[in-house]
Design a protein around this motif. Sequence first.
Motif, PDB file in Angstrom:
ATOM      1  N   VAL A 294      38.147 -11.213  72.897  1.00  0.00           N
ATOM      2  CA  VAL A 294      38.731 -11.444  71.570  1.00  0.00           C
ATOM      3  C   VAL A 294      38.272 -10.323  70.643  1.00  0.00           C
ATOM      4  O   VAL A 294      37.116 -10.319  70.200  1.00  0.00           O
ATOM      5  N   PRO A 295      39.144  -9.353  70.344  1.00  0.00           N
ATOM      6  CA  PRO A 295      38.725  -8.225  69.511  1.00  0.00           C
ATOM      7  C   PRO A 295      38.235  -8.638  68.119  1.00  0.00           C
ATOM      8  O   PRO A 295      37.401  -7.944  67.534  1.00  0.00           O
ATOM      9  N   ALA A 296      38.734  -9.756  67.599  1.00  0.00           N
ATOM     10  CA  ALA A 296      38.380 -10.160  66.233  1.00  0.00           C
ATOM     11  C   ALA A 296      37.002 -10.800  66.138  1.00  0.00           C
ATOM     12  O   ALA A 296      36.526 -11.065  65.032  1.00  0.00           O
ATOM     13  N   LEU A 297      36.369 -11.049  67.276  1.00  0.00           N
ATOM     14  CA  LEU A 297      35.080 -11.737  67.249  1.00  0.00           C
ATOM     15  C   LEU A 297      33.927 -10.754  67.455  1.00  0.00           C
ATOM     16  O   LEU A 297      33.777 -10.192  68.539  1.00  0.00           O
ATOM     17  N   PRO A 298      33.088 -10.557  66.441  1.00  0.00           N
ATOM     18  CA  PRO A 298      31.839  -9.822  66.677  1.00  0.00           C
ATOM     19  C   PRO A 298      30.896 -10.679  67.521  1.00  0.00           C
ATOM     20  O   PRO A 298      31.134 -11.871  67.745  1.00  0.00           O
ATOM     21  N   LEU A 299      29.814 -10.077  67.985  1.00  0.00           N
ATOM     22  CA  LEU A 299      28.927 -10.771  68.925  1.00  0.00           C
ATOM     23  C   LEU A 299      28.356 -12.047  68.324  1.00  0.00           C
ATOM     24  O   LEU A 299      28.295 -13.082  69.001  1.00  0.00           O
ATOM     25  N   ALA A 300      27.907 -11.996  67.060  1.00  0.00           N
ATOM     26  CA  ALA A 300      27.313 -13.190  66.453  1.00  0.00           C
ATOM     27  C   ALA A 300      28.319 -14.333  66.388  1.00  0.00           C
ATOM     28  O   ALA A 300      28.001 -15.487  66.691  1.00  0.00           O
ATOM     29  N   ALA A 301      29.567 -14.026  65.986  1.00  0.00           N
ATOM     30  CA  ALA A 301      30.595 -15.060  65.923  1.00  0.00           C
ATOM     31  C   ALA A 301      30.952 -15.573  67.312  1.00  0.00           C
ATOM     32  O   ALA A 301      31.236 -16.763  67.499  1.00  0.00           O
TER      33      ALA A 301
ATOM     34  N   ALA B  16      23.000 -18.987  65.473  1.00  0.00           N
ATOM     35  CA  ALA B  16      24.080 -18.011  65.611  1.00  0.00           C
ATOM     36  C   ALA B  16      24.923 -17.949  64.345  1.00  0.00           C
ATOM     37  O   ALA B  16      25.361 -16.871  63.917  1.00  0.00           O
ATOM     38  N   LEU B  17      25.147 -19.104  63.720  1.00  0.00           N
ATOM     39  CA  LEU B  17      25.942 -19.133  62.492  1.00  0.00           C
ATOM     40  C   LEU B  17      25.229 -18.394  61.365  1.00  0.00           C
ATOM     41  O   LEU B  17      25.859 -17.668  60.577  1.00  0.00           O
ATOM     42  N   ALA B  18      23.912 -18.556  61.275  1.00  0.00           N
ATOM     43  CA  ALA B  18      23.159 -17.849  60.243  1.00  0.00           C
ATOM     44  C   ALA B  18      23.300 -16.345  60.411  1.00  0.00           C
ATOM     45  O   ALA B  18      23.469 -15.599  59.434  1.00  0.00           O
ATOM     46  N   ALA B  19      23.253 -15.876  61.659  1.00  0.00           N
ATOM     47  CA  ALA B  19      23.416 -14.440  61.899  1.00  0.00           C
ATOM     48  C   ALA B  19      24.839 -13.990  61.577  1.00  0.00           C
ATOM     49  O   ALA B  19      25.057 -12.900  61.024  1.00  0.00           O
ATOM     50  N   ALA B  20      25.830 -14.836  61.880  1.00  0.00           N
ATOM     51  CA  ALA B  20      27.219 -14.446  61.670  1.00  0.00           C
ATOM     52  C   ALA B  20      27.590 -14.357  60.191  1.00  0.00           C
ATOM     53  O   ALA B  20      28.439 -13.545  59.809  1.00  0.00           O
ATOM     54  N   ILE B  21      26.976 -15.180  59.335  1.00  0.00           N
ATOM     55  CA  ILE B  21      27.323 -15.144  57.910  1.00  0.00           C
ATOM     56  C   ILE B  21      26.429 -14.198  57.121  1.00  0.00           C
ATOM     57  O   ILE B  21      26.579 -14.057  55.911  1.00  0.00           O
TER      58      ILE B  21
END
Length: 529
Positions: A104-111, A162-167
């Motif tokens: 999924v190109p739209a997803l960075p690793l954290a997401a 993981a959510l904390a890293a993604a935001i």
Amino acid sequence: MPAEVLAAVVAAVLLAAIARRFGLSSPLMLVVAGLAMTLIPGLPTLVLDPEFVLYVILPPLLWTAGLESSYMDLRKNAATVGLLAVGLPLATTAVVGFVAYQTVPALPLAAALVLGAIVAPPDAVSATAIGRRLGLPRRLMSLLGGESLLNDATSLTAYKLALAAAIGMAESWGHAVGVFVWAVAGGVLVGVVMGKLILFVRARLNDPVAESAIGLVAPFVCYLIGEQVQASGVLAVVTASLMLGQRATDAGYATRLQDQAVWRSVQLILESVAFLLIGLQLPAVVRDLTGIPATVLLGSAVAVFAAVLVVRILWVFAFAYLTPSWLVPGGNRPPPSALFVVAWAGMRGVVSLAAAFAVPMTTLSGDEFPGRPYIVFLTFVVVIGTLLLHGLTLPWLVRTLGVRGDAARADALAIVAARPRAAESADRRLNELLAAAREAGKPLAAYEAAARLLREWNNRRRSDAWKQPMESDEGQGPAPAAAYRRLRLEMIAAERESFIAERDANRIDDEVLRTLMHDLDLLEASLNG
């Protein structure tokens, strides 16, 4: 919204009742019904509220599972349960996150890791519910039950990190490990404290209604306190419920009977609502997919779904044979057929969907959360796919592989062995009471007459405990205990009809009738086990 929620609850309970009546799988029927209902034109869309799932549905379902679990079985299988409930969700988070990041190109690793944590925990209800219906061996049920009790805590903690890293709340690895350790230790600590407190309070009430009322609010209080102290509310609920389940014998008979009936009803309602809500989320999932290429959606869905299936199968088989023999209860590893059933019982559920919908719309910087529509869509695919694939094929798989338990016969033999010992204890207690009466100089005529009747009754129970399974095995007709039960139930039915006729003839009022009926209900309950 309240009207829609009430309609969903009524529909869910009715559908579950129909499924139970015809021996169908209620989780599958409810999910399919929810999907079908979304196709009805003009039907209001009921969007899943994550807080409703995590704070209203999840705690009591975990509580009932904990009350019904065996602490002794969990302790015997602690190493295996730990690998399934802690190691497997973390491995699933990592593998699914990596696969999603690549597809999924739209997803960075954290997401992508957020997605992995969301779909990591198998549902706490569906696998054990289907397993009970299929009659799986008790050891497999202990593994599946123990996993479902604890894996939500692992996955939700990984999800938060993981959510904390993604935001944008990046923290060091040391801080992440500290958060995880506190989530586990703090959740267990809260559960132990709350469990002891509930046991202390209930032991001093001697009021079945009040004790049941405390039991009804206890899971919500445990979960809320656990979350408020930044620990695992799931582990708080599970720990407290295991303590109360282990000490259920401390409660009075009225409390036990009432708790059992109340919690079974609550469990049926919440399970039914949870599975119906899963199917009803289709419009909310599709709504945000505009502008996304179908090829990307299909390719990522297949890749993530396959990763969820494969990582569980590989993990179960790898650690079943790599675990040191001294960690395996009795040194006996389950056969490959049983291991495959465990590996195939990885159905996801409403907790995963709730976590997906709880992903925020924006990051701390105000930008859109990267790939949120993909996360919700892929979670929905995994939940629906595992429920339908595993739910439809698991019964066939169990029959084909011959993985069936002999729990009913084993339980019958255990009962046969335990009842004579209990009858001997009762005899000793009766002799002690008669001896005490003699020493106290009390008139013994009444005591000795009662003792003769009680000894006769006790001896009959002792002999019937052995006769019943032997006679049923040899086809010699009903044992004396079975014949007694059948005749006594018919007599109770006649008494009940007589009491109702007395009320209808206006010779007793409804309050007296309820008292008399309650006595008969207790007798019938004791005869029906």
